[in-house]
Write a protein that holds these residues in place. Structure first.
Motif, PDB file in Angstrom:
ATOM      1  N   SER A 134      43.459  56.578  37.589  1.00  0.00           N
ATOM      2  CA  SER A 134      43.351  55.586  38.661  1.00  0.00           C
ATOM      3  C   SER A 134      44.382  54.483  38.443  1.00  0.00           C
ATOM      4  O   SER A 134      45.030  54.415  37.390  1.00  0.00           O
ATOM      5  CB  SER A 134      41.946  54.972  38.705  1.00  0.00           C
ATOM      6  OG  SER A 134      41.671  54.283  37.495  1.00  0.00           O
ATOM      7  N   VAL A 135      44.510  53.611  39.442  1.00  0.00           N
ATOM      8  CA  VAL A 135      45.402  52.463  39.344  1.00  0.00           C
ATOM      9  C   VAL A 135      44.803  51.325  40.161  1.00  0.00           C
ATOM     10  O   VAL A 135      44.153  51.549  41.189  1.00  0.00           O
ATOM     11  CB  VAL A 135      46.825  52.817  39.845  1.00  0.00           C
ATOM     12  CG1 VAL A 135      46.797  53.207  41.308  1.00  0.00           C
ATOM     13  CG2 VAL A 135      47.800  51.682  39.615  1.00  0.00           C
ATOM     14  N   THR A 136      44.990  50.103  39.675  1.00  0.00           N
ATOM     15  CA  THR A 136      44.527  48.935  40.425  1.00  0.00           C
ATOM     16  C   THR A 136      45.722  48.057  40.781  1.00  0.00           C
ATOM     17  O   THR A 136      46.703  47.982  40.030  1.00  0.00           O
ATOM     18  CB  THR A 136      43.515  48.100  39.612  1.00  0.00           C
ATOM     19  OG1 THR A 136      44.139  47.620  38.425  1.00  0.00           O
ATOM     20  CG2 THR A 136      42.299  48.931  39.275  1.00  0.00           C
ATOM     21  N   LEU A 137      45.605  47.409  41.922  1.00  0.00           N
ATOM     22  CA  LEU A 137      46.630  46.487  42.390  1.00  0.00           C
ATOM     23  C   LEU A 137      45.974  45.116  42.517  1.00  0.00           C
ATOM     24  O   LEU A 137      45.008  44.947  43.262  1.00  0.00           O
ATOM     25  CB  LEU A 137      47.172  46.953  43.741  1.00  0.00           C
ATOM     26  CG  LEU A 137      48.342  46.180  44.342  1.00  0.00           C
ATOM     27  CD1 LEU A 137      49.534  46.178  43.391  1.00  0.00           C
ATOM     28  CD2 LEU A 137      48.754  46.807  45.674  1.00  0.00           C
ATOM     29  N   SER A 138      46.456  44.157  41.745  1.00  0.00           N
ATOM     30  CA  SER A 138      45.821  42.843  41.715  1.00  0.00           C
ATOM     31  C   SER A 138      46.882  41.743  41.849  1.00  0.00           C
ATOM     32  O   SER A 138      48.069  41.996  41.638  1.00  0.00           O
ATOM     33  CB  SER A 138      45.038  42.675  40.398  1.00  0.00           C
ATOM     34  OG  SER A 138      45.925  42.772  39.278  1.00  0.00           O
ATOM     35  N   PRO A 139      46.462  40.507  42.234  1.00  0.00           N
ATOM     36  CA  PRO A 139      45.077  40.096  42.506  1.00  0.00           C
ATOM     37  C   PRO A 139      44.622  40.559  43.883  1.00  0.00           C
ATOM     38  O   PRO A 139      45.425  41.003  44.690  1.00  0.00           O
ATOM     39  CB  PRO A 139      45.168  38.567  42.446  1.00  0.00           C
ATOM     40  CG  PRO A 139      46.560  38.277  42.915  1.00  0.00           C
ATOM     41  CD  PRO A 139      47.410  39.387  42.361  1.00  0.00           C
ATOM     42  N   SER A 140      43.341  40.441  44.108  1.00  0.00           N
ATOM     43  CA  SER A 140      42.794  40.781  45.411  1.00  0.00           C
ATOM     44  C   SER A 140      41.701  39.756  45.750  1.00  0.00           C
ATOM     45  O   SER A 140      40.732  39.614  44.989  1.00  0.00           O
ATOM     46  CB  SER A 140      42.203  42.186  45.396  1.00  0.00           C
ATOM     47  OG  SER A 140      41.656  42.523  46.644  1.00  0.00           O
ATOM     48  N   PRO A 141      41.879  38.996  46.820  1.00  0.00           N
ATOM     49  CA  PRO A 141      42.983  39.084  47.788  1.00  0.00           C
ATOM     50  C   PRO A 141      44.289  38.552  47.195  1.00  0.00           C
ATOM     51  O   PRO A 141      44.292  37.841  46.199  1.00  0.00           O
ATOM     52  CB  PRO A 141      42.508  38.213  48.947  1.00  0.00           C
ATOM     53  CG  PRO A 141      41.627  37.189  48.298  1.00  0.00           C
ATOM     54  CD  PRO A 141      40.901  37.929  47.200  1.00  0.00           C
TER      55      PRO A 141
END
Length: 221
Positions: A134-141
């Motif tokens: 998996s991969v995360t894209l941050s920050p959110s929002p």
């Protein structure tokens, strides 16, 4: 009498002594043919492009016995030219390593012990593809002044190669030229645009299949 054909034969012998007396005798016997070896087998290894976790299976087939007897196959394996002691038709995948040359030698034997010519086949253990889960894209929002971080997780490489990654960034589905790091600054995106990150696992030999960070609408600062 080595040129006698197999089957029933009759041989007559005549003899004459010094006095001129002669006689003969006839013997009937059967010539048994020599056992002939089986024909040579066709040998190959499956899968044809094995990776580290794949079992190597040696297939030997096609041998026939001229006398119609049963034929069995015997196997031996070499690793990089050195005998290994494996005598079955299968080498488990956990005994192989990337880059090794494995050779299977097979010979056919009939029910009287006659053997064919030894035949062989070889394969090289190929590089296994690495992967991420998996991969995360941050920050959110995310806001326009933020530095976006693309972070992959779940590295796996069957060969035990060290972790590496290749990054691609997309803004509104258009690839950002030159953006190949784990971060992306606001210089490359604007508010209300969608940003996406692709991460390719890289073991130094091959790239695995990419995992994607979700598209994130960038908000107004």
């Amino acid at each position: 009498m080595s040129d006698l054909s197999p089957g029933e034969q009759e041989v007559t012998v005549w003899a004459t002594d010094l006095g001129g007396n002669s006689g003969s005798d006839t013997v009937t016997f059967t010539v048994v043919p020599l056992n002939q070896p089986p024909t040579d087998p066709v040998v190959y290894i499956t899968p044809p492009g094995p990776m580290t976790e794949d079992d190597l299976i040696c297939v030997a087939a096609g041998s026939t016995d001229p006398e119609g007897g049963a034929v069995t196959y015997e196997f031996a394996w070499d690793q990089d030219g050195t005998p290994t002691g494996w005598s079955s038709d299968t080498v488990p995948g956990d005994h192989t390593t990337q880059g090794e040359l494995w050779t299977c030698r097979a010979i056919a034997t009939d029910d009287e012990g006659a053997q064919s010519t030894e035949m062989s086949a070889s394969v090289v253990i190929e590089n296994a593809l690495p992967s991420y889960t998996s991969v995360t894209l941050s920050p959110s929002p995310a806001y326009e002044e933020d530095i976006l971080l693309c972070e992959p997780f779940g590295w796996s490489d069957p060969d035990g190669d060290p972790e590496g990654a290749l990054f691609e960034w997309y803004v509104d589905a258009n690839q950002v030229p030159g953006a190949q790091n784990a971060t992306l600054t606001g210089n490359d995106f604007d508010h209300f645009q969608e940003v996406e990150c692709l991460v390719y696992p890289d073991d130094g030999v091959d790239l695995g299949f990419p995992v994607t960070g979700y598209r994130d609408p960038v908000l107004l600062p």
